[in-house]
Design a protein around this motif. Structure first.
Motif, PDB file in Angstrom:
ATOM      1  N   SER A 176      -9.419  -5.918  -9.827  1.00 14.06           N
ATOM      2  CA  SER A 176      -9.103  -5.557  -8.443  1.00 14.06           C
ATOM      3  C   SER A 176      -8.821  -6.780  -7.582  1.00 14.06           C
ATOM      4  N   ASN A 224      -0.488 -10.629   1.301  1.00 17.53           N
ATOM      5  CA  ASN A 224       0.127  -9.305   1.284  1.00 17.53           C
ATOM      6  C   ASN A 224       1.382  -9.281   2.148  1.00 17.53           C
ATOM      7  N   ASP A 235      -0.832  -3.187  -1.591  1.00 14.24           N
ATOM      8  CA  ASP A 235      -1.401  -2.288  -0.578  1.00 14.24           C
ATOM      9  C   ASP A 235      -2.499  -1.396  -1.151  1.00 14.24           C
ATOM     10  N   GLU A 236      -2.251  -0.820  -2.320  1.00  8.99           N
ATOM     11  CA  GLU A 236      -3.129   0.221  -2.854  1.00  8.99           C
ATOM     12  C   GLU A 236      -4.264  -0.306  -3.723  1.00  8.99           C
ATOM     13  N   GLN A 237      -4.048  -1.439  -4.408  1.00  5.13           N
ATOM     14  CA  GLN A 237      -5.043  -1.909  -5.365  1.00  5.13           C
ATOM     15  C   GLN A 237      -5.836  -3.129  -4.888  1.00  5.13           C
ATOM     16  N   ARG A 282      -6.758  -2.830   0.165  1.00  2.00           N
ATOM     17  CA  ARG A 282      -7.126  -1.579   0.830  1.00  2.00           C
ATOM     18  C   ARG A 282      -8.184  -1.778   1.909  1.00  2.00           C
ATOM     19  N   ALA A 283      -9.157  -2.623   1.650  1.00  2.00           N
ATOM     20  CA  ALA A 283     -10.263  -2.792   2.606  1.00  2.00           C
ATOM     21  C   ALA A 283     -10.398  -4.249   3.029  1.00  2.00           C
TER      22      ALA A 283
END
Length: 505
Positions: A37, A272, A486-488, A491-492
């Motif tokens: 991750s 990102n 964005d998704e993996q 996210r936080a």
């Protein structure tokens, strides 16, 4: 990204489901180990410095190879101390490094000339001619400019060139035997065609047809590394490569390799900022902004490079050769003074104390003025490094004003280039200067007159970004790189945004 307990991390490391990113920066080689991750499990560091030899900024080859080994050894020690376990297997790894420069080799793999880094402003004649002939901005840093300048100079080694690469491409070659390059790093060697995902065929033909190039037996298309996009397979860590990285023999060969990338590309990943209409700023020895384009620029700008993201999207890049080097020199002097007083101050604390002093500075830095050009500067057409600090008899000379002048000086060339681009949204920034919270971030926001966001991963920089690219390469079902981030990965993610202060602007 989340958090994991020590026992869970031990199990992950023992299983080999871990990802390694190594980046060779200007003053530091850094290794970051993550889970799938992007969660940082361990960090390794090897400090080094370029040499100025016979008018050339360079790093000797043996220092490159010993440096990555020392960095990996530092990572092993960090993992051992934290989790009492030794790294034996890695699922995927990748190499990143300073972009551009000149590393030529003959067919036997013998280095033909000293490594000429991005920092050398010695190819002005070649860059001007190539920009005109290709109708595409070719900066002095780019590998093709170095090659053509060597041709114009009549350097004898040129006739023996079989392979030309970057620093990341060289290290990847030594570890895997593969002569490949990620598309982002390749775009700083020679212009890229976004549609084909490789070097622009028409421009290759124009270069090959130049009168000075035609006499050579080699083909420019054959001397450059093969281009790969993020997520593609770039070879395996060989037995020889494993021993080069880990002379103890503990690390098993066969590690899958991600395409080697440049520091600009890994900086985009670590912030990102790879989706169109996003951008980021990286600050370190040099500084550069990366602005992912939705539409092509209207004309050629000599202060704006067109490169790509690791996925191949076009990027407008504003690059300055000088940023933190002069600050580092002055901080080193203050550290020496502290030592004379019998006070050993750790570097991180020293930077924090000096940066935080600027909170009491005058908005105009007391009339103090600093030019931070340790090397030549393309943006301001400074040919050779001449760092200068000056003041008038009426300037308000104190520590806080002095340090603020240093910080504004570090970002001034970047502002000149950024003023060319239309700014509609804020930028995301990363780099070692942001280890001290808010100070350099606010100065950058004021200097560029735009909001600046810094993520909590900012100080991990490109080595972490390369580890994330290794994670991306391991995905069986490839989603687009922006979606994966964005998704993996993000996210936080936590971040802080600062807006310009009117008095600072």
């Amino acid at each position: 990204m989340g958090t994991r307990g020590n026992m869970e991390v031990r199990q992950i490391i023992e299983s080999g489901d871990i990802f390694l990113g190594i980046e060779l920066g200007s003053t530091r080689i850094k290794a970051v180990l993550t889970d799938d991750s992007g969660l940082v499990l361990g960090i390794g560091i090897h400090d080094w410095e370029n040499s100025f030899i016979d008018g050339i900024w360079t790093y000797p080859i043996d220092e490159i190879l010993s440096g990555i080994s020392s960095c990996y050894k530092s990572l092993k020690a960090d993992i051992k101390e934290k989790y009492d376990i030794t790294i034996k297997q890695v699922k995927y790894m990748g190499i990143s490094a300073m972009m551009h420069g000149y590393l030529p080799f003959d067919r036997n793999g013998t280095q033909l000339a000293e490594f000429r880094t991005w920092r050398n402003n010695t190819t002005g004649q070649a860059a001007d001619i190539l920009t005109e002939k290709l109708r595409f901005n070719i900066p002095q840093r780019w590998s093709i400019a170095h090659l053509y300048q060597a041709i114009l100079n009549g350097e004898k080694h040129v006739q023996d060139i079989d392979f030309l690469t970057t620093l990341a491409g060289y290290v990847h070659w030594q570890l895997s035997g593969e002569k490949v390059l990620g598309i982002g790093d390749a775009s700083g060697m020679f212009p890229i065609d976004e549609k084909t995902g490789t070097y622009d065929a028409d421009m290759l033909a124009v270069f090959a047809a130049l009168d000075e190039v035609k006499p050579y037996s080699w083909s420019i298309a054959d001397t450059l590394p093969r281009v790969l996009r993020a997520g593609e397979h770039a070879g395996f860590l060989t037995t020889e490569g494993a021993r080069l990285l880990d002379p103890s023999g503990t690390l098993a060969p066969g590690v899958l390799m991600a395409p080697p990338e440049g520091d600009a590309g890994t900086g985009m990943v670590s912030t990102n900022a790879v989706r169109k209409r996003t951008g980021n700023i990286s600050v370190g020895t040099s500084a550069f902004s990366m602005n992912v384009l939705e539409d092509p620029l209207r004309r050629v700008h000599r202060n704006i490079d067109i490169v790509t993201t690791p996925a191949g999207a076009p990027v407008a890049m504003v690059h300055t050769n000088n940023c933190s080097s002069d600050i580092n020199a002055w901080v080193g002097l203050f550290g020496n003074f502290a030592t004379c007083l019998g006070q050993e101050v750790p570097p991180d604390r020293l930077y924090r104390l000096l940066f935080e002093s600027t909170l009491q500075a005058d908005p105009d830095a007391g009339g103090l003025l600093n030019y931070n050009c340790l090397s030549g500067e393309n943006i301001t057409a400074v040919e050779r490094g001449r760092p200068l600090f000056m003041r008038t008899p009426h300037s308000r000379m104190n520590l806080e004003n002095f340090m603020l002048a240093q910080l504004y000086s570090a970002f001034a060339p970047l502002k000149i280039g950024m003023d060319i681009l239309v700014r509609e949204e804020g930028m995301i920034a990363h780099g070692g200067l942001f280890k001290t919270p808010r100070i350099a971030q606010q100065v950058l926001a004021n200097a560029l007159n735009m909001p600046i966001t810094v993520m909590h991963t900012a100080s991990e920089g490109g080595a972490w970004g390369m580890a994330v690219l290794a994670c991306y390469a391991a995905q069986e079902k490839k989603m687009p790189l922006p979606d994966f981030l964005d998704e993996q990965v993000f996210r936080a993610d936590e971040s802080t945004t600062l807006t310009p202060e009117p008095h600072g602007v």
